[in-house]
Design a protein around this motif. Structure first.
Motif, PDB file in Angstrom:
ATOM      1  N   GLY A 150     106.758  27.267  -7.191  1.00 16.33           N
ATOM      2  CA  GLY A 150     105.575  27.540  -6.396  1.00 16.33           C
ATOM      3  C   GLY A 150     104.540  26.441  -6.495  1.00 16.33           C
ATOM      4  N   ILE A 151     103.604  26.482  -5.573  1.00 14.05           N
ATOM      5  CA  ILE A 151     102.474  25.552  -5.598  1.00 14.05           C
ATOM      6  C   ILE A 151     101.619  25.884  -6.818  1.00 14.05           C
ATOM      7  N   PRO A 152     101.279  24.886  -7.645  1.00 12.59           N
ATOM      8  CA  PRO A 152     100.519  25.190  -8.867  1.00 12.59           C
ATOM      9  C   PRO A 152      99.144  25.785  -8.553  1.00 12.59           C
ATOM     10  N   VAL A 153      98.812  26.846  -9.276  1.00 10.55           N
ATOM     11  CA  VAL A 153      97.491  27.467  -9.184  1.00 10.55           C
ATOM     12  C   VAL A 153      96.806  27.294 -10.530  1.00 10.55           C
ATOM     13  N   ARG A 154      95.685  26.598 -10.526  1.00 10.47           N
ATOM     14  CA  ARG A 154      94.937  26.367 -11.765  1.00 10.47           C
ATOM     15  C   ARG A 154      93.489  26.793 -11.564  1.00 10.47           C
ATOM     16  N   GLY A 200      92.675  23.933 -15.635  1.00 13.23           N
ATOM     17  CA  GLY A 200      92.564  22.513 -15.334  1.00 13.23           C
ATOM     18  C   GLY A 200      92.218  22.287 -13.879  1.00 13.23           C
ATOM     19  N   GLU A 201      92.438  21.079 -13.446  1.00  9.93           N
ATOM     20  CA  GLU A 201      92.147  20.685 -12.067  1.00  9.93           C
ATOM     21  C   GLU A 201      93.374  20.016 -11.451  1.00  9.93           C
ATOM     22  N   PRO A 202      93.495  20.004 -10.123  1.00 12.15           N
ATOM     23  CA  PRO A 202      92.535  20.548  -9.162  1.00 12.15           C
ATOM     24  C   PRO A 202      92.489  22.074  -9.182  1.00 12.15           C
ATOM     25  N   GLU A 203      91.275  22.614  -9.133  1.00 12.76           N
ATOM     26  CA  GLU A 203      91.114  24.054  -9.120  1.00 12.76           C
ATOM     27  C   GLU A 203      91.507  24.615  -7.766  1.00 12.76           C
ATOM     28  N   PHE A 204      92.282  25.697  -7.809  1.00 13.38           N
ATOM     29  CA  PHE A 204      92.788  26.290  -6.573  1.00 13.38           C
ATOM     30  C   PHE A 204      91.655  26.983  -5.823  1.00 13.38           C
ATOM     31  N   GLU A 205      91.598  26.767  -4.519  1.00  8.69           N
ATOM     32  CA  GLU A 205      90.600  27.425  -3.668  1.00  8.69           C
ATOM     33  C   GLU A 205      91.205  28.707  -3.102  1.00  8.69           C
ATOM     34  N   THR A 206      90.622  29.843  -3.471  1.00  9.25           N
ATOM     35  CA  THR A 206      91.199  31.129  -3.065  1.00  9.25           C
ATOM     36  C   THR A 206      91.127  31.368  -1.558  1.00  9.25           C
ATOM     37  N   LYS A 207      90.365  30.549  -0.850  1.00  6.51           N
ATOM     38  CA  LYS A 207      90.334  30.684   0.610  1.00  6.51           C
ATOM     39  C   LYS A 207      91.705  30.369   1.230  1.00  6.51           C
ATOM     40  N   GLU A 208      92.584  29.703   0.461  1.00 12.12           N
ATOM     41  CA  GLU A 208      93.929  29.404   0.962  1.00 12.12           C
ATOM     42  C   GLU A 208      94.720  30.690   1.244  1.00 12.12           C
ATOM     43  N   PHE A 209      94.307  31.793   0.594  1.00 13.15           N
ATOM     44  CA  PHE A 209      95.005  33.061   0.798  1.00 13.15           C
ATOM     45  C   PHE A 209      94.649  33.724   2.137  1.00 13.15           C
ATOM     46  N   LEU A 210      93.690  33.186   2.860  1.00 10.96           N
ATOM     47  CA  LEU A 210      93.188  33.827   4.077  1.00 10.96           C
ATOM     48  C   LEU A 210      93.777  33.220   5.346  1.00 10.96           C
ATOM     49  N   ARG A 211      94.848  32.462   5.237  1.00 11.18           N
ATOM     50  CA  ARG A 211      95.362  31.724   6.388  1.00 11.18           C
ATOM     51  C   ARG A 211      96.314  32.574   7.246  1.00 11.18           C
ATOM     52  N   THR A 212      96.396  32.187   8.500  1.00  8.20           N
ATOM     53  CA  THR A 212      97.352  32.797   9.426  1.00  8.20           C
ATOM     54  C   THR A 212      98.174  31.681  10.076  1.00  8.20           C
ATOM     55  N   PRO A 268     101.928  22.358   3.312  1.00  6.80           N
ATOM     56  CA  PRO A 268     100.830  21.383   3.356  1.00  6.80           C
ATOM     57  C   PRO A 268      99.938  21.459   2.117  1.00  6.80           C
ATOM     58  N   LEU A 269     100.051  22.534   1.346  1.00  4.06           N
ATOM     59  CA  LEU A 269      99.224  22.683   0.144  1.00  4.06           C
ATOM     60  C   LEU A 269      99.825  21.962  -1.059  1.00  4.06           C
ATOM     61  N   TYR A 270     101.091  21.590  -0.971  1.00  6.41           N
ATOM     62  CA  TYR A 270     101.755  20.993  -2.126  1.00  6.41           C
ATOM     63  C   TYR A 270     101.092  19.679  -2.530  1.00  6.41           C
ATOM     64  N   ALA A 271     100.815  18.831  -1.563  1.00  2.00           N
ATOM     65  CA  ALA A 271     100.196  17.532  -1.866  1.00  2.00           C
ATOM     66  C   ALA A 271      98.794  17.708  -2.439  1.00  2.00           C
ATOM     67  N   LYS A 272      98.143  18.768  -2.067  1.00  2.00           N
ATOM     68  CA  LYS A 272      96.763  19.010  -2.485  1.00  2.00           C
ATOM     69  C   LYS A 272      96.670  19.491  -3.930  1.00  2.00           C
ATOM     70  N   TYR A 273      97.663  20.282  -4.374  1.00  2.00           N
ATOM     71  CA  TYR A 273      97.544  20.939  -5.675  1.00  2.00           C
ATOM     72  C   TYR A 273      98.634  20.584  -6.682  1.00  2.00           C
ATOM     73  N   ALA A 274      99.668  19.869  -6.252  1.00  2.00           N
ATOM     74  CA  ALA A 274     100.814  19.661  -7.131  1.00  2.00           C
ATOM     75  C   ALA A 274     100.491  18.806  -8.345  1.00  2.00           C
ATOM     76  N   GLU A 275      99.738  17.721  -8.141  1.00  2.00           N
ATOM     77  CA  GLU A 275      99.490  16.775  -9.238  1.00  2.00           C
ATOM     78  C   GLU A 275      98.223  17.136 -10.001  1.00  2.00           C
ATOM     79  N   GLU A 276      98.365  17.273 -11.298  1.00  5.43           N
ATOM     80  CA  GLU A 276      97.222  17.647 -12.141  1.00  5.43           C
ATOM     81  C   GLU A 276      96.262  16.471 -12.306  1.00  5.43           C
ATOM     82  N   VAL A 277      94.970  16.762 -12.348  1.00  4.31           N
ATOM     83  CA  VAL A 277      93.914  15.760 -12.496  1.00  4.31           C
ATOM     84  C   VAL A 277      93.238  15.964 -13.846  1.00  4.31           C
ATOM     85  N   ASP A 278      92.974  14.854 -14.555  1.00  5.27           N
ATOM     86  CA  ASP A 278      92.303  14.940 -15.853  1.00  5.27           C
ATOM     87  C   ASP A 278      91.090  14.012 -15.848  1.00  5.27           C
ATOM     88  N   ARG A 279      89.953  14.525 -15.379  1.00  2.00           N
ATOM     89  CA  ARG A 279      88.739  13.707 -15.338  1.00  2.00           C
ATOM     90  C   ARG A 279      87.908  13.924 -16.606  1.00  2.00           C
TER      91      ARG A 279
END
Length: 529
Positions: free
Chosen positions: A141-145, A238-250, A440-451
Motif C-alpha cells: 500500500g501507499i505509505p501512511v505516516r 515521520g514525513e511526508p505526513e499523509f493528508e486525510t483529504k486524499e480519502f475524499l476523492r471520487t 498518483p499518490l505513490y510518488a507523493k508519499y512513497a519516499e520518506e523525508v528526514d528534515r
C-alpha cells in the motif's frame, strides 16, 4: 452513478402479513437509499418488503455487530459497494485482508444466484475503484505516516499505556517542544527530547522550568517509548505526513474511491492500530468545514474490530472519541463501528449510532446471556422476540433498524442480506502491488523525508554547548598559564634586584677589594711572612 432498482422478489405480499405491513411503511423512503436485503417472516419465509438505509442518514453513524463468522465483513463489503456506486468515498481498515476483493469483480455461483434471487437482487459481478494503503509502508500500500506533533500526547499516551499523571507529564513535554521550537516528527525526536531533559544538566534545569514533570516520570515515559519503538512503531511516524483529504476523492465517472488500510500483525500492537485510525478521524474533523445536513455523506468511515479502540482506554480518550463522533456528523462524515457485540462500544458512543445491523449473537455463557439482554434493550420495541431471533439468525442474516428520513428509528426488521458483487476473497497480491505503483499518490508519499527536527536541533545545541565548554576550559587554561608566567617573571625580577642591591652596597665593594688583594698576594707570593 445511479443504481437501477432491482425487481421485487416473488414472495408473500405485504398485505398477507401484519409484520410485513408494519415494516414496509417504515422503510418506504423517498430519497436515495442503500439496499440491505429482504424482510424475513420466519427462518424459511421471505416477504417482498425491502430493507434499506437512507443515504442522507448515513452521517448519523451506525453499528455492525455479530459473533465471529456470522457475515459482518460481507455486510461491510455490501455497504461499501453501494456507497461507492452512489458517489460516496469510503475508508475502511482491512483487518483480515478480505476487503481487498472489492477491487475485483465477484465470482458467481449457485449460492450467490439463489441468495440474489431470494431478495430480488439483480446480481452483476463488479469491481470498484480502490486505493490500498499501509501504515508506514509496512505491507502492500501507499505509505501512511503522521508526525509525532500531529499525533499528539493524548493518543500517544493511550498507545503507551500511561496513567493519568504520566499522560499529563507527556503533554507538558509536547508543550515544552512547541515553546522551544523543537519539531517532533518521529519517535527519535521525542526520545531525544526526553533523554535531553533527563540526562543533561541543562536539560534537567529546563525540565524543572516547565513544572510538574519529575525526572522519574520522564524516565518511565522514555522507557515505554523505547519499548514501543522496539515493536517497529518508528515506521508509523515521520514525513511526508499523509493528508486525510486524499480519502475524499471520487473517480471521473463519479464513483467514490474506496480507501483500504492494511493492518498486518494486528495482534502484536492492537492499541497502536486502533489509535492510528482515531487520529485519522480526528484529523478529518479538524480539516473539514461545517456542512450541516447533506443529501449524501462526504465520507463514510468503517472501524473494524472496534473493541480494540476502547479496550483499556482512559476517560480522557473515551471523551475524545465520543466528542469526535458526536461532532463529525456536521462535517458530512459517517462512522460505522464493526465489532462482535454492541457492549464493546461505550454507552456514550453507542447512543449516537443511528443505524444498527445486528448479526447472530451466541448465548453459551452467563456473560453471553447478559450481553444479549443488553443488546435487546438497545432496540426499539417490536413484535419479535428479539432475544430468540438474534440467537437463531443464519449466516448473512441480521436484525436491522435505521434512521428514517425524519430522523426517527425504523421498525426492527429481520433481514436476509444481499450478496456483494465484488470478490468475497482477498485480491491477488500482484494486482494490489500493480495498483499501488500506478496510483498518483505513490510518488507523493512513497519516499520518506528526514528534515531537521528536534533530534538534530538538540544534537546541534549539545554540540554547541560542548564546544563552548571546551572554549571556556581553554580560556581558563590560558589564564592559568599567563598567571604562572607573570609570577615567574616577577620572581626573577625580584631576584635580579636583590643581586644588584648587594653588588652596589659598600660592604660588598670592601669585600671584593679585600678578596682581590688576597688573590694577588697568592699569585705573586708577595704576602708577609
Amino acid at each position: 452513478m445511479t443504481q437501477t432498482p432491482d425487481p421485487a422478489p416473488a414472495s408473500p405480499s405485504v398485505e398477507a402479513d401484519p409484520v410485513a405491513s408494519a415494516v414496509a411503511s417504515g422503510y418506504a423512503f423517498e430519497g436515495a437509499a442503500l439496499e440491505l436485503g429482504g424482510l424475513m417472516l420466519s427462518t424459511d419465509e421471505l416477504s417482498d418488503v425491502r430493507i434499506r438505509i437512507p443515504l442522507a442518514m448515513l452521517n448519523r453513524h451506525g453499528l455492525v455487530a455479530g459473533a465471529t463468522g456470522t457475515g459482518k465483513t460481507k455486510t461491510l463489503q455490501l455497504l461499501t459497494e453501494q456507497l461507492s456506486a452512489q458517489g460516496v468515498p469510503v475508508f475502511a481498515a482491512d483487518i483480515k485482508g478480505d476487503l481487498s476483493g472489492l477491487s475485483v469483480p465477484g465470482e458467481g455461483g449457485e449460492k450467490v444466484t439463489a441468495r440474489a434471487a431470494s431478495v430480488g437482487q439483480q446480481w452483476i459481478a463488479t469491481g470498484f475503484p480502490t486505493e490500498f494503503y499501509a501504515i508506514g509502508g509496512q505491507g502492500i500500500g501507499i505509505p501512511v505516516r503522521v508526525t509525532m506533533s500531529a499525533f499528539g500526547p493524548t493518543l500517544l499516551a493511550k498507545v503507551l499505556g500511561l496513567n493519568d499523571t504520566q499522560e499529563s507529564s507527556l503533554g507538558l513535554v509536547f508543550y515544552y517542544c512547541d515553546q522551544a521550537g523543537l519539531p517532533l516528527l518521529d519517535l527519535a525526536d521525542l526520545r531525544a527530547v526526553l533523554q535531553y531533559l533527563t540526562g543533561d544538566a541543562q536539560g534537567k534545569a529546563e525540565l524543572k522550568s516547565i513544572g510538574g514533570v519529575s525526572s522519574q516520570t520522564a524516565g518511565v515515559i522514555l522507557r515505554e517509548l523505547i519499548a514501543f519503538e522496539a515493536h517497529g512503531a518508528d515506521a508509523f511516524f515521520g514525513e511526508p505526513e499523509f493528508e486525510t483529504k486524499e480519502f475524499l476523492r471520487t473517480t471521473e465517472d463519479g464513483r467514490g474511491i474506496i480507501s483500504l488500510l492494511e493492518l498486518p500483525n494486528l495482534q502484536d500492537r492492537p492499541a497502536l492500530f486502533s489509535t492510528f485510525l482515531m487520529w485519522m478521524l480526528a484529523d478529518l474533523f479538524h480539516d473539514l468545514p461545517e456542512e450541516g445536513d447533506l443529501d449524501k455523506p462526504k465520507l463514510v468511515f468503517f472501524f473494524d474490530e472496534a473493541h480494540l479502540l476502547f479496550n483499556d482506554a482512559s476517560e480522557a480518550f473515551l471523551d475524545q472519541i465520543a466528542q469526535t463522533v458526536r461532532l463529525i456528523r456536521s462535517k458530512g462524515v459517517g462512522v460505522f463501528f464493526v465489532t462482535q457485540s454492541p457492549t464493546d462500544v461505550p454507552d456514550e458512543v453507542l447512543a449516537q449510532l443511528g443505524s444498527r445491523i445486528q448479526h447472530q449473537l451466541r448465548a453459551h455463557t452467563p456473560n453471553d446471556a447478559k450481553a444479549l439482554k443488553q443488546t435487546v434493550n438497545t432496540y426499539p420495541s417490536s413484535s419479535y422476540d428479539l432475544g430468540e431471533v438474534i440467537t437463531s439468525l443464519g449466516i448473512g442474516e441480521a436484525v436491522v433498524t435505521v434512521m428514517n428520513e425524519r430522523g426517527a428509528p425504523t421498525p426492527v426488521a429481520w433481514t436476509r442480506l444481499r450478496a456483494p458483487e465484488s470478490l468475497m476473497d482477498p485480491a491477488p497480491s500482484a494486482d494490489m502491488e500493480a495498483a499501488v505503483r500506478a496510483s498518483p499518490l505513490y510518488a507523493k508519499y512513497a519516499e520518506e523525508v528526514d528534515r531537521e527536527s528536534a533530534r538534530e536541533k538538540l544534537a546541534a545545541k549539545l554540540e554547541e554547548g560542548a564546544r563552548k565548554a571546551a572554549e571556556d576550559a581553554e580560556v581558563k587554561d590560558m589564564a592559568r598559564e599567563q598567571k604562572a608566567e607573570r609570577v615567574t617573571r616577577q620572581s626573577k625580577k625580584d631576584d635580579d634586584g636583590l643581586v644588584m642591591d648587594v653588588v652596589k652596597s659598600t660592604a660588598f665593594k670592601d669585600f671584593m677589594r679585600t678578596a682581590a688583594r688576597e688573590v694577588a698576594r697568592g699569585m705573586f707570593k708577595s704576602g708577609r711572612r
